[in-house]
Each structure stands twice: as C-alpha cells, then as structure tokens.
Scaffold this active site. Sequence first.
Site, PDB file in Angstrom:
ATOM      1  N   VAL A 180       2.140 -16.566  37.970  1.00 48.92           N
ATOM      2  CA  VAL A 180       2.570 -16.536  39.371  1.00 48.92           C
ATOM      3  C   VAL A 180       3.095 -15.127  39.651  1.00 48.92           C
ATOM      4  O   VAL A 180       4.163 -14.749  39.140  1.00 48.92           O
ATOM      5  CB  VAL A 180       3.663 -17.590  39.643  1.00 48.92           C
ATOM      6  N   CYS A 213       4.394 -15.038  33.679  1.00 44.46           N
ATOM      7  CA  CYS A 213       3.175 -15.346  32.938  1.00 44.46           C
ATOM      8  C   CYS A 213       2.954 -16.854  32.836  1.00 44.46           C
ATOM      9  O   CYS A 213       3.889 -17.658  32.951  1.00 44.46           O
ATOM     10  CB  CYS A 213       3.257 -14.763  31.535  1.00 44.46           C
ATOM     11  N   GLU A 238       2.362 -18.616  30.211  1.00 42.92           N
ATOM     12  CA  GLU A 238       3.047 -19.238  29.078  1.00 42.92           C
ATOM     13  C   GLU A 238       4.514 -19.533  29.402  1.00 42.92           C
ATOM     14  O   GLU A 238       5.065 -20.559  28.996  1.00 42.92           O
ATOM     15  CB  GLU A 238       2.990 -18.331  27.847  1.00 42.92           C
ATOM     16  N   CYS A 242       1.206 -11.978  25.797  1.00 39.43           N
ATOM     17  CA  CYS A 242       1.902 -10.690  25.788  1.00 39.43           C
ATOM     18  C   CYS A 242       3.177 -10.790  24.945  1.00 39.43           C
ATOM     19  O   CYS A 242       3.573 -11.872  24.503  1.00 39.43           O
ATOM     20  CB  CYS A 242       2.225 -10.248  27.214  1.00 39.43           C
ATOM     21  N   CYS A 282       5.910 -13.095  26.230  1.00 32.94           N
ATOM     22  CA  CYS A 282       5.522 -14.503  26.062  1.00 32.94           C
ATOM     23  C   CYS A 282       5.679 -14.952  24.613  1.00 32.94           C
ATOM     24  O   CYS A 282       6.068 -16.086  24.355  1.00 32.94           O
ATOM     25  CB  CYS A 282       4.092 -14.714  26.540  1.00 32.94           C
TER      26      CYS A 282
HETATM   27  N1  THU Z   1      -0.381 -12.652  31.952  1.00 40.50           N
HETATM   28  C1  THU Z   1      -0.078 -13.922  31.542  1.00 40.50           C
HETATM   29  O1  THU Z   1       0.012 -14.844  32.366  1.00 40.50           O
HETATM   30  N2  THU Z   1       0.124 -14.135  30.217  1.00 40.50           N
HETATM   31  C2  THU Z   1       0.042 -13.172  29.263  1.00 40.50           C
HETATM   32  O2  THU Z   1       0.374 -13.432  28.117  1.00 40.50           O
HETATM   33  C3  THU Z   1      -0.490 -11.855  29.598  1.00 40.50           C
HETATM   34  C4  THU Z   1      -0.493 -11.515  31.048  1.00 40.50           C
HETATM   35  C5  THU Z   1      -0.539 -12.396  33.390  1.00 40.50           C
HETATM   36  C6  THU Z   1       0.559 -11.574  33.997  1.00 40.50           C
HETATM   37  C7  THU Z   1      -0.130 -10.972  35.204  1.00 40.50           C
HETATM   38  O3  THU Z   1      -0.013 -11.902  36.277  1.00 40.50           O
HETATM   39  C8  THU Z   1      -1.566 -10.859  34.784  1.00 40.50           C
HETATM   40  O4  THU Z   1      -1.719 -11.662  33.625  1.00 40.50           O
HETATM   41  C9  THU Z   1      -2.008  -9.431  34.472  1.00 40.50           C
HETATM   42  O5  THU Z   1      -1.161  -8.845  33.533  1.00 40.50           O
END
Ligand code: THU
Length: 140
Positions: free
Chosen positions: A53, A63, A65, A96, A99
């Site tokens: 979001v 993120c 997660e 990431c 996360c």
């Molecule tokens: N993102 C995630 O939702 N999880 C991760 O572990 C890596 C990145 C999202 C964050 C952002 O909205 C998009 O991916 C680009 O970085």
Amino acid sequence: MGAADDDSPEVPWEVLRSRARAMTERSYAPYSGVRVGAAGITDDGSVVEGCNVENASMGIGTCAEVNLCGAMVGTGGRHLVALAVVAGDGAPIIPCGRCRQFLHEFGGSQLLVDTEYGILTLGELLPHPFGPDDVGARAG
Ligand code: THU
C-alpha cells in the site's frame, strides 16, 4: 540450494502462490507500479494475506509482508510458518530488508519463504537476527 524441499507436502505452496498472485490485484501501487502480493500459512493452518500500500508521501508506504503480518495479528494469528511473495508478473519477489526483520518477529528463523532461489528459511535471508530475546537482554 534451499533449506527445504519445494514439494514438502506439509506446505500448500501452490495455494500460497496462487493467493499471493490474487493479492497483487488488490495492491495499491500507483507510484512504483510494482504490485506485490503475499500469502502465508500460520501454525494453526490459517492462510493470511497482504498487499503493498503506497502513499503520496513516498516514504511511508508499506510492503505486502508487513501488511500480511498486521492482518494475521488482527485476526488472532501469531506465528507464521510459510510465506509466498509475488510481484504483478506472478513471479516471486524477494522480501526487502525491513520485511525480513518484520517477518522474524512472527515467524522466526524457521519461517519458510518461497523465493526465486528456491524455498529458503528466514534464517538464511536474515542471519544473526535481532529478535524479541535481544530486547530483554539489552534492557537496562
Ligand atoms: N515491496 C513489497 O511490498 N515487499 C518487498 O519485500 C519489497 C518491496 C513493495 C514496496 C513498494 O510499494 C514496491 O514494492 C516497490 O518497491
């Protein structure tokens, strides 16, 4: 080489991947264009989900997660056993660093994560973690 077998029968990986892909449809990612969906299974067999979001104030987006963990806790879950995270193309996206730390709180080092490198444990993704015990050990 992953720590666990991809077809380990106790984890419904195809269900988790499919639910994670479905969650990318709910993602709110107008800024990066990177739709992310996550689905995990808890120690009581519940499937929990999340999507990323984003926000016009770029740095405060969350993120998939992290939102999955929030959804799990809010519905009474506490311990995550296995997790699939995918991007809008349906392929796994690696969690990431933030996360990994967030997931450690609710899955520990034994949490199984579906990645492009195979099924890995969170311990492989986040060696020498800082966890709940470290807080107590350092409290003054
Ligand atoms: N993102 C995630 O939702 N999880 C991760 O572990 C890596 C990145 C999202 C964050 C952002 O909205 C998009 O991916 C680009 O970085």
